[in-house]
Write an enzyme that holds these catalytic residues in place. Structure first.
Site, PDB file in Angstrom:
ATOM      1  CB  SER A 284      -0.953  -0.046   1.199  1.00  0.00           C
ATOM      2  OG  SER A 284      -1.899   0.982   1.142  1.00  0.00           O
ATOM      3  CG  ASP A 295       7.281   5.131 -11.826  1.00  0.00           C
ATOM      4  OD1 ASP A 295       7.852   4.027 -11.948  1.00  0.00           O
ATOM      5  OD2 ASP A 295       6.049   5.275 -11.941  1.00  0.00           O
ATOM      6  CE  LYS A 309      -5.165  -2.084   0.436  1.00  0.00           C
ATOM      7  NZ  LYS A 309      -5.627  -0.688   0.584  1.00  0.00           N
TER       8      LYS A 309
END
Length: 530
Positions: A284, A295, A309
């Site tokens: 999460s 990224d 998740k």
């Protein structure tokens, strides 16, 4: 008899029909079913339980993270994320059915009245809790309570013949989400984050400030085992590392329009080498932070593929304090990757997925991990290939080390021997150890677990009916000794001391230190593979 039945039944149906006007067809059926069962069923029924079961049944047809929680479950779930609770302010272990005080919270209610590390609490408000096999949760319920209320505890203290009674006024007790923060070497800081709670942002910001004062130029953030928490805390933490205007995460759902979060100018650590440690239990909010760092090519992710998740739950509270957590959107990383792993095979298969990873060799062999080309994405600066489809795949894979774990080691843990022995040892040697080791650094460098200590541990194992296995003991001996030392360090100093002892044997931490101290390797990992 039949005529009488219709006289009774028809008015009930009529009232039910009037009551359900304006509702959808599905809701009319559900309301009518509840109305009919409650008013006509042959036996008495618990309407609240029927409704709760119906809610659970509906949610069970959705995703694995849409859930219903009772009043008590809701309180227990929210408490660790709120940053505090009302209680007496102790950290404790259960040692042979007795509550053993490991530490008192600095400035907390127990410290103020004179309770000490090593004390054994045997009774709470005249209720005996020692030697009666009381559950930890039941003990905590007796110690916790409204701030300002009084609880009486009876304590046994080594060297004192008679039990001592303390009157403690409960108060707000902080729950910290930073387990450890220290300098791993002269230029590298280490911060372990156990959850993303209300106070995590401030705790993390304060930790960075303190480490920078000590000369920190590089940073390791440990998210291993961190199951997540509040989205806002993950965004705030990512903001410490990313430049103004860079995307952190966005959410989107069928009835939830796209919502983007961006970094600001406030970040304290926008430059400097950064490594994040993750594993299969990092979930999460941990994945949101890891995905944003990866990224933007801001740092290196080390460890194993994260849990996966990536569903956004909106809390829908009921007046009685119970709650639905309903999935309303998905999380996406800045490059557009979905964090959520598939759940189309049902809840049982979803819950078994981590075990399947282990059985398929994914936690041990990197060549057991395969991603289809359709899940390929590119990082936003260096254009490195990364993958979507569930979880964050690390830049450096660290296999799970199964060579040092044995059934004998597992049994020592399961029977509580590995936790009990350090408690007993410190109980007998606390004064000697505290006089000798004034600082945690000295303890980490100089203290060693002796063969005599290990022999005492094995005797305790025999008492607890742990079957001795010579071959397995030799395999796990180093790990057992390390854990004993780490637990003694924790009980003498703090939780950070535990990780200072354990981290040099953590392969992910060791690899992180290697990468940070090798400029060429660090920079190479942030470039596309040729």
């Amino acid at each position: 008899m039949k005529r009488l039945f219709f006289i009774i039944f028809l008015p009930v149906i009529a009232v039910g029909a009037m009551w359900s006007q304006g509702q959808s067809e599905g809701m009319r059926k559900l309301s009518l079913a509840d109305f009919a069962i409650t008013n006509l069923y042959v036996d008495e029924v618990d309407e609240n339980k029927l409704v709760e079961d119906a809610i659970r049944g509906m949610l069970d047809k959705l995703d694995p993270h849409s859930t219903y929680t009772t009043v008590e479950e809701t309180r227990e779930m929210n408490e660790p994320l709120q940053g505090n609770f009302s209680g007496v302010g102790i950290q404790f272990n259960m040692n042979k059915d007795t509550l053993y005080v490991i530490q008192t919270i600095v400035g907390g209610p127990s410290e103020k009245v004179g309770i000490l590390a090593g004390d054994r609490i045997i009774a709470v408000n005249d209720t005996t809790i020692a030697g009666v096999k009381m559950k930890n949760t039941d003990i905590m319920k007796r110690l916790r309570g409204e701030s300002g209320t009084v609880v009486r505890v009876t304590v046994l203290r080594k060297g004192v013949k008679e039990p001592i009674e303390f009157r403690i006024v409960r108060d707000k007790i902080p729950i910290y989400s930073i387990d450890a923060s220290y300098m791993a070497d002269k230029e590298t800081g280490y911060i372990r984050v156990s959850r993303f709670a209300v106070t995590t942002d401030k705790e993390f910001s304060d930790a960075i400030k303190e480490l920078k004062k000590k000369g920190m130029k590089n940073l390791i953030v440990d998210l291993q085992g961190n199951g997540g928490g509040f989205l806002t805390s993950a965004i705030a933490m990512a903001d410490e590392f990313l430049a103004d205007g860079q995307s952190i995460v966005y959410t989107e759902g069928r009835r939830s329009p796209r919502d983007d979060a961006f970094a600001s100018k406030r970040g304290q650590f926008q430059k400097g080498k950064l490594v994040l440690l993750v594993d299969e239990s990092s979930a999460s909010a941990s994945e949101i932070l890891s995905g944003a760092i990866q990224d933007w090519d801001r740092g290196i992710i080390v460890g194993r593929r994260t849990f996966g998740k990536g569903l956004v739950q909106r809390p829908i509270p009921f007046p009685d304090g119970s709650m639905i957590r309903l999935t309303v959107a998905r999380y996406y990383t800045p490059s557009g990757r979905s964090i959520q792993k598939p759940y189309d095979k049902g809840h049982e298969a979803y819950e078994r997925e981590l075990l399947d990873r282990f059985n398929h060799g994914e936690l041990i062999y990197t060549d057991s991990i395969h991603f289809p080309d359709s899940l390929q994405f590119q990082t936003l600066k260096s254009k490195r290939t990364v993958y979507g489809g569930g979880g964050i795949m690390p830049d450096i894979f660290i296999p799970l080390d199964t060579t040092i774990y044995t059934d004998f080691h597992r049994d020592l843990l399961a029977k509580g021997v590995l936790n009990q022995y350090p408690v007993n040892y410190l109980d007998s040697h606390r004064k000697e150890l505290t006089n000798k080791y004034k600082k945690v650094d000295q303890f980490v460098e100089e203290f060693a677990v002796t063969d005599d200590m290990l022999a005492e541990l094995l005797k305790m194992g025999e008492t607890e009916k742990v079957k001795y296995n010579e071959e397995q003991y030799r395999k796990s001996k180093g790990l057992i000794a390390l854990q004993i030392k780490a637990l003694i360090a924790r009980d003498m100093f703090d939780t950070a001391a535990y990780f200072r002892v354990m981290n040099p044997r953590n392969p992910s931490f060791v690899k992180a230190m290697e990468i940070i101290n090798d400029d060429l390797e660090y920079n190479r990992l942030l470039q596309p593979k040729s």
